[in-house]
Scaffold this motif. Structure first.
Motif, PDB file in Angstrom:
ATOM      1  N   LEU A   6     -18.517  17.293   9.677  1.00  0.00           N
ATOM      2  CA  LEU A   6     -18.876  19.056  10.175  1.00  0.00           C
ATOM      3  C   LEU A   6     -20.182  19.475  10.779  1.00  0.00           C
ATOM      4  O   LEU A   6     -19.938  20.173  11.709  1.00  0.00           O
ATOM      5  N   GLU A   7     -21.033  18.512  10.946  1.00  0.00           N
ATOM      6  CA  GLU A   7     -22.041  18.388  11.898  1.00  0.00           C
ATOM      7  C   GLU A   7     -21.664  18.305  13.614  1.00  0.00           C
ATOM      8  O   GLU A   7     -21.720  17.979  14.834  1.00  0.00           O
ATOM      9  N   GLU A   8     -20.398  17.025  13.043  1.00  0.00           N
ATOM     10  CA  GLU A   8     -20.376  16.911  14.420  1.00  0.00           C
ATOM     11  C   GLU A   8     -18.904  17.420  15.344  1.00  0.00           C
ATOM     12  O   GLU A   8     -18.110  17.553  15.959  1.00  0.00           O
ATOM     13  N   GLY A  14     -23.236  26.212  10.525  1.00  0.00           N
ATOM     14  CA  GLY A  14     -24.021  25.890   9.240  1.00  0.00           C
ATOM     15  C   GLY A  14     -23.502  27.495   9.026  1.00  0.00           C
ATOM     16  O   GLY A  14     -23.626  27.715   7.838  1.00  0.00           O
ATOM     17  N   ASP A  15     -22.775  28.851   9.589  1.00  0.00           N
ATOM     18  CA  ASP A  15     -22.084  29.316   9.552  1.00  0.00           C
ATOM     19  C   ASP A  15     -20.566  29.115   8.663  1.00  0.00           C
ATOM     20  O   ASP A  15     -19.359  29.983   8.476  1.00  0.00           O
ATOM     21  N   ALA A  16     -20.458  27.448   8.556  1.00  0.00           N
ATOM     22  CA  ALA A  16     -19.204  28.260   7.894  1.00  0.00           C
ATOM     23  C   ALA A  16     -19.114  27.461   5.895  1.00  0.00           C
ATOM     24  O   ALA A  16     -19.558  26.585   5.252  1.00  0.00           O
ATOM     25  N   LYS A  41     -24.598  14.439   1.265  1.00  0.00           N
ATOM     26  CA  LYS A  41     -24.880  13.621   2.444  1.00  0.00           C
ATOM     27  C   LYS A  41     -24.668  13.965   3.451  1.00  0.00           C
ATOM     28  O   LYS A  41     -24.930  14.109   4.582  1.00  0.00           O
ATOM     29  N   HIS A  42     -22.960  14.325   3.391  1.00  0.00           N
ATOM     30  CA  HIS A  42     -22.391  14.702   4.783  1.00  0.00           C
ATOM     31  C   HIS A  42     -20.789  15.723   3.862  1.00  0.00           C
ATOM     32  O   HIS A  42     -20.991  16.308   2.496  1.00  0.00           O
ATOM     33  N   ILE A  43     -20.204  16.793   4.888  1.00  0.00           N
ATOM     34  CA  ILE A  43     -19.818  17.871   4.513  1.00  0.00           C
ATOM     35  C   ILE A  43     -18.520  16.967   5.751  1.00  0.00           C
ATOM     36  O   ILE A  43     -18.481  17.354   6.891  1.00  0.00           O
ATOM     37  N   LEU A  44     -17.186  16.836   5.464  1.00  0.00           N
ATOM     38  CA  LEU A  44     -16.363  16.491   5.664  1.00  0.00           C
ATOM     39  C   LEU A  44     -14.843  17.764   5.889  1.00  0.00           C
ATOM     40  O   LEU A  44     -14.380  17.878   4.630  1.00  0.00           O
ATOM     41  N   VAL A  45     -14.192  18.075   7.064  1.00  0.00           N
ATOM     42  CA  VAL A  45     -13.696  18.431   7.426  1.00  0.00           C
ATOM     43  C   VAL A  45     -12.222  18.527   8.265  1.00  0.00           C
ATOM     44  O   VAL A  45     -12.498  16.920   8.565  1.00  0.00           O
ATOM     45  N   ASP A  46     -10.749  19.041   7.569  1.00  0.00           N
ATOM     46  CA  ASP A  46      -9.829  18.322   8.402  1.00  0.00           C
ATOM     47  C   ASP A  46      -9.542  18.859  10.014  1.00  0.00           C
ATOM     48  O   ASP A  46     -10.983  19.591  10.181  1.00  0.00           O
ATOM     49  N   SER A  48      -8.762  21.121  11.434  1.00  0.00           N
ATOM     50  CA  SER A  48      -8.274  22.723  11.412  1.00  0.00           C
ATOM     51  C   SER A  48     -10.237  23.252  10.954  1.00  0.00           C
ATOM     52  O   SER A  48      -9.806  24.540  11.116  1.00  0.00           O
ATOM     53  N   GLY A  49     -10.739  22.476  10.401  1.00  0.00           N
ATOM     54  CA  GLY A  49     -12.166  23.002   9.676  1.00  0.00           C
ATOM     55  C   GLY A  49     -12.135  23.088   9.260  1.00  0.00           C
ATOM     56  O   GLY A  49     -13.188  23.581   8.438  1.00  0.00           O
ATOM     57  N   ARG A  50     -11.519  23.205   8.007  1.00  0.00           N
ATOM     58  CA  ARG A  50     -10.964  23.457   6.781  1.00  0.00           C
ATOM     59  C   ARG A  50     -12.186  22.393   6.450  1.00  0.00           C
ATOM     60  O   ARG A  50     -11.851  20.951   5.830  1.00  0.00           O
TER      61      ARG A  50
END
Length: 288
Positions: A6-8, A14-16, A41-46, A48-50
């Motif tokens: 997510l950070e990349e 932070g708003d997601a 440790k991390h948040i993974l998104v596809d 589309s940002g989900r």
């Protein structure tokens, strides 16, 4: 289906989806026995940002291992900054593949992860204690989408709701106000001063004496009778010459000093408290 950290993926990550909370500050607990599993440790998104997965460091269960937790199998407690893994057991974590980097994630890897979570799971105590079987899904890699398994990938409102409680507090500020003024000036006073000055005065003293040779006969040449002969002598005396001169008498320094003091202030503040109304004995409030 490509995944990104997510950070990349988004600079303003932070708003997601998380009400401006950074889940990487949250710890992960099992909702079965409230046992601490590890941390996010991390948040993974596809693409589309989900949000699709949370990367969990399972240091409290298995040191050095990171595994994927589908977002639909999480319940976020914003008040105590926790993420609860719904129905997750140590046996499931043992069966999950390790997460090391994004390059290793492909359809087969995700199928291995999903296969672990598709096994009968025990839902959170707030819902039911009856095991729930995941619905059958398509195993075709060409047609599979995350929407096929909402129980794994949907952030439902029931498990991700956030109720914020507010309270007021007194904020003390200071302002400078003029409370007085000190004026220092000078004026001239006159007085009579006296000074003692020693002076000298000349006086003429006339002494008349009888010489030892009185009665001696003198010759006509010695006896010089001159009428009108006068002897003169100047007489002087000192008089005081008084003058004035200015001299420095004293110096007055004017300055300010700051004294510390503490004053008491009070005010009425409001605070919101949580009211929980339920007839379900299975509801348990957790507070950190």
């Amino acid at each position: 289906m490509a995944l990104y950290k997510l950070e990349e993926f988004a600079a303003n990550y932070g708003d997601a989806d998380f009400d401006n909370y950074d889940l990487k500050d949250f710890d992960v607990y099992s909702d079965i026995d409230d046992d601490k599993i590890g941390s996010i440790k991390h948040i993974l998104v596809d693409d589309s940002g989900r949000v699709r997965y949370l990367v969990v460091d399972t240091g409290f269960w298995f040191f050095g291992r990171q595994v994927l937790l589908p977002i639909g199998r999480s319940r976020i407690g914003y008040s105590n900054r926790r993420v609860y893994a719904i129905g997750l057991t140590k046996e499931q974590v043992e069966s999950l593949p390790d997460f090391n980097d994004l390059e290793q994630i492909d359809y087969d890897y995700e199928e291995q992860v999903r296969g672990v979570y598709r096994t009968p799971v025990r839902q959170a105590s707030l819902e039911t204690s009856t095991p729930v079987n995941a619905p059958p899904v398509s195993s075709d890699r060409n047609t599979y989408t995350y929407e096929h398994e909402p129980n794994l990938y949907d952030m439902n409102q029931q498990d991700h709701q956030n109720l914020k409680l507010y309270e007021e507090r007194l904020v003390a500020n200071k302002s400078r106000v003029k409370t007085g003024e000190v004026s220092v000036s000078k004026h001239v006073e006159t007085q009579t001063a006296r000074v003692a000055v020693p002076v000298e005065k000349e006086r003429v003293i006339i002494e008349r004496t009888t010489p030892n040779e009185a009665g001696r006969t003198v010759s006509p040449n010695e006896a010089n009778f001159r009428e009108g002969e006068v002897a003169r002598m100047d007489i002087y005396e000192e008089t005081p010459d008084i003058q004035k001169e200015a001299v420095l008498r004293e110096e007055v320094k004017i300055k300010k000093v700051v004294e510390q003091d503490t004053v008491q202030a009070e005010g009425t503040v409001r605070r919101e408290e949580l009211d929980v109304n339920t007839n379900d004995e299975r509801l348990h409030e957790r507070k950190s």
